[in-house]
Write an enzyme that holds these catalytic residues in place. Structure first.
Site, PDB file in Angstrom:
ATOM      1  N   SER A 115       0.828  -1.220   0.000  1.00 24.05           N
ATOM      2  CA  SER A 115       0.000   0.000   0.000  1.00 24.05           C
ATOM      3  C   SER A 115       0.847   1.247   0.000  1.00 24.05           C
ATOM      4  CB  SER A 115      -0.873   0.003   1.253  1.00 24.05           C
ATOM      5  OG  SER A 115      -1.516   1.248   1.402  1.00 24.05           O
ATOM      6  N   TYR A 139      -1.963   0.203   9.851  1.00 26.35           N
ATOM      7  CA  TYR A 139      -2.174  -0.463   8.551  1.00 26.35           C
ATOM      8  C   TYR A 139      -0.915  -0.324   7.688  1.00 26.35           C
ATOM      9  CZ  TYR A 139      -3.846  -1.038   3.755  1.00 26.35           C
ATOM     10  OH  TYR A 139      -3.976  -1.419   2.450  1.00 26.35           O
ATOM     11  N   LYS A 143       1.917  -3.235   6.468  1.00 21.13           N
ATOM     12  CA  LYS A 143       2.245  -3.496   5.057  1.00 21.13           C
ATOM     13  C   LYS A 143       3.754  -3.340   4.832  1.00 21.13           C
ATOM     14  CE  LYS A 143      -1.800  -4.443   3.236  1.00 21.13           C
ATOM     15  NZ  LYS A 143      -2.094  -5.693   2.544  1.00 21.13           N
ATOM     16  N   HIS A 189     -14.808   4.637   1.509  1.00 25.25           N
ATOM     17  CA  HIS A 189     -14.137   5.161   0.312  1.00 25.25           C
ATOM     18  C   HIS A 189     -14.962   6.219  -0.405  1.00 25.25           C
ATOM     19  CE1 HIS A 189     -11.446   1.390   0.295  1.00 25.25           C
ATOM     20  NE2 HIS A 189     -10.881   2.394   0.931  1.00 25.25           N
TER      21      HIS A 189
HETATM   22  N1  UFG Z   1     -13.113  11.507   1.544  1.00 26.10           N
HETATM   23  C1  UFG Z   1     -14.117  12.431   1.763  1.00 26.10           C
HETATM   24  N2  UFG Z   1     -15.352  11.947   2.118  1.00 26.10           N
HETATM   25  C2  UFG Z   1     -15.617  10.607   2.247  1.00 26.10           C
HETATM   26  C3  UFG Z   1     -14.573   9.695   2.012  1.00 26.10           C
HETATM   27  C4  UFG Z   1     -13.340  10.182   1.653  1.00 26.10           C
HETATM   28  O1  UFG Z   1     -13.935  13.636   1.651  1.00 26.10           O
HETATM   29  O2  UFG Z   1     -16.751  10.234   2.584  1.00 26.10           O
HETATM   30  C5  UFG Z   1     -11.805  12.011   1.105  1.00 26.10           C
HETATM   31  C6  UFG Z   1     -10.682  11.621   2.034  1.00 26.10           C
HETATM   32  O3  UFG Z   1     -10.508  12.579   3.036  1.00 26.10           O
HETATM   33  C7  UFG Z   1      -9.511  11.518   1.070  1.00 26.10           C
HETATM   34  C8  UFG Z   1     -10.141  11.067  -0.250  1.00 26.10           C
HETATM   35  O4  UFG Z   1     -11.519  11.412  -0.139  1.00 26.10           O
HETATM   36  O5  UFG Z   1      -8.956  12.766   0.881  1.00 26.10           O
HETATM   37  C9  UFG Z   1     -10.024   9.589  -0.502  1.00 26.10           C
HETATM   38  O6  UFG Z   1     -10.436   8.884   0.652  1.00 26.10           O
HETATM   39  P1  UFG Z   1     -10.640   7.308   0.676  1.00 26.10           P
HETATM   40  O7  UFG Z   1     -11.137   6.973   2.036  1.00 26.10           O
HETATM   41  O8  UFG Z   1     -11.443   6.889  -0.494  1.00 26.10           O
HETATM   42  O9  UFG Z   1      -9.177   6.728   0.462  1.00 26.10           O
HETATM   43  P2  UFG Z   1      -7.820   7.030   1.273  1.00 26.10           P
HETATM   44  O10 UFG Z   1      -6.983   7.931   0.390  1.00 26.10           O
HETATM   45  O11 UFG Z   1      -8.065   7.497   2.633  1.00 26.10           O
HETATM   46  O12 UFG Z   1      -7.209   5.576   1.441  1.00 26.10           O
HETATM   47  C10 UFG Z   1      -6.720   4.789   0.385  1.00 26.10           C
HETATM   48  C11 UFG Z   1      -6.958   3.338   0.700  1.00 26.10           C
HETATM   49  C12 UFG Z   1      -6.204   2.926   1.922  1.00 26.10           C
HETATM   50  C13 UFG Z   1      -4.750   3.252   1.757  1.00 26.10           C
HETATM   51  C14 UFG Z   1      -4.547   4.663   1.331  1.00 26.10           C
HETATM   52  C15 UFG Z   1      -3.134   4.844   0.911  1.00 26.10           C
HETATM   53  O13 UFG Z   1      -8.342   3.099   0.878  1.00 26.10           O
HETATM   54  O14 UFG Z   1      -6.340   1.541   2.126  1.00 26.10           O
HETATM   55  O15 UFG Z   1      -5.360   4.999   0.204  1.00 26.10           O
HETATM   56  O16 UFG Z   1      -2.726   6.100   1.196  1.00 26.10           O
HETATM   57  F1  UFG Z   1      -4.104   3.083   2.928  1.00 26.10           F
END
Ligand code: UFG
Length: 317
Positions: A115, A139, A143, A189
């Site tokens: 990751s 997490y 990894k 997500h």
């Molecule tokens: N976000 C929102 N609202 C939501 C969900 C997400 O604004 O309801 C934003 C988050 O703050 C972030 C972006 O959208 O800026 C993406 O968020 P996600 O939760 O979709 O994904 P992440 O970037 O947090 O996480 C992903 C993977 C993880 C991994 C990470 C690596 O899901 O498993 O990338 O950096 F660890």
């Protein structure tokens, strides 16, 4: 070649199973169904429902296999902060068991789902595989620990392996049995949450004061089908003992507001959203440098954000 797909009942693993079979591979699946769904596993596939913490179940699943794609593991950042012991036990302890059983079964080819969370807050963008690793949650730490374990297994015991560091995996895969998509509960997500946003359950934008062009976080989204294409190319690239690490993203970034705009375009109606405070632990910008995967694997992602959004939308119907 028979490939054991651990986590083959999950979103990404099930997509791998379907594409591997379509390309003529034989496939076995190993999954404890703690977050995966048994109905994701195609009938006719050898399926061992078991745990990475149970070595005899792993040994059973490895029978007749020549290679392993290891997707199984705990993958929620927030949960990993609350229950680090679970992440160290399943992700690190479980993979230790898998490596030991692979060695016992003389299986020396491994593709591992690592990751971008291993890097933590980036110092330089886009992020190269040689960037410093300073994970900000359990997490990412687990990894990273598994990546180190695989490097040592390659050195000490001749394993031939690739760790693929995923950025933001999105989209859905249309299999012969229908769409394989994210089915997380709760869903954290962005893309599924945006597409399901309604006036009664409105998606939150986590932070509008980030140092980015529109104040929202930027992420590097990669389509799950492109991601699996890289896995198969990585499997075919494995030679003698060694361990290579590859970033998998698209090499570009989209802000949260841009994702909402793409969803508005795809649905034809305005997506409701609420500007909200920052989510703890989020970096402002994550963008992959994918030149190593392009150069060594001959991989090129071909599905853009519009396709990821429209496939996710189609998969809900
Ligand atoms: N976000 C929102 N609202 C939501 C969900 C997400 O604004 O309801 C934003 C988050 O703050 C972030 C972006 O959208 O800026 C993406 O968020 P996600 O939760 O979709 O994904 P992440 O970037 O947090 O996480 C992903 C993977 C993880 C991994 C990470 C690596 O899901 O498993 O990338 O950096 F660890």
């Amino acid at each position: 070649m028979r490939v054991l797909v651990t986590g083959g009942a999950g979103y990404i693993g099930a997509t791998a199973v379907d594409i591997l079979i379509a390309q003529g591979y034989e496939v076995s699946v190993f999954d404890d169904c703690s977050t995966g769904h048994a109905d994701n596993v195609a009938s006719g596939v050898t399926f061992v429902q078991g745990s990475l913490l149970n070595r005899s179940e792993i040994a059973e699943a490895l029978k007749g296999c020549d290679a392993v794609m290891h997707f199984a593991g705990k993958s929620l950042v927030g949960e990993s902060v609350e229950k680090p012991e679970l992440y160290w036990s399943v992700n690190v302890g479980g993979t230790r068991n898998l490596l030991d059983e692979m060695r016992a079964a003389k299986i020396s080819k491994l593709i591992f789902s690592s990751s971008a969370a291993t890097y933590g807050e980036p110092e330089v963008l886009p992020i190269l595989e040689t960037a410093s690793n300073r994970p900000t949650n359990a997490y990412g730490a687990t990894k990273l620990a598994v990546d180190a374990m695989i490097t040592d297994e390659a050195r000490g015991h001749g394993l031939s392996a690739a760790s693929l560091r995923y950025f933001n995996v999105a989209g859905a895969h249309k299999s012969t049995r229908g769409w394989l998509r994210e089915r997380h509960d709760p869903e954290t997500h962005l893309i599924p949450n945006v597409l399901r946003s309604s006036t009664s359950k409105t998606v939150k934008i986590f932070g509008t004061d980030w140092p980015t062009k529109d104040g929202t976080c930027i992420r590097d989204y990669v389509h799950v089908v492109d991601l699996i294409d890289a896995h198969i190319k990585a499997l075919n690239s494995l030679g003698s003992a060694g361990h290579e690490i590859f970033n998998l993203g698209s090499g570009g970034g989209y802000s949260v507001r841009e994702v909402i705009a793409a969803a508005t375009q795809a649905t034809g109606s305005q997506i409701p959203f609420i500007d909200s405070p920052r989510r703890a632990g989020d970096p402002a910008v994550l963008i992959a440098d994918i030149s190593k995967a392009k150069r060594i694997l001959g991989w090129q992602p071909t599905r853009n954000l519009e396709v990821m959004v429209s496939d996710t939308l189609a998969s809900f119907e």
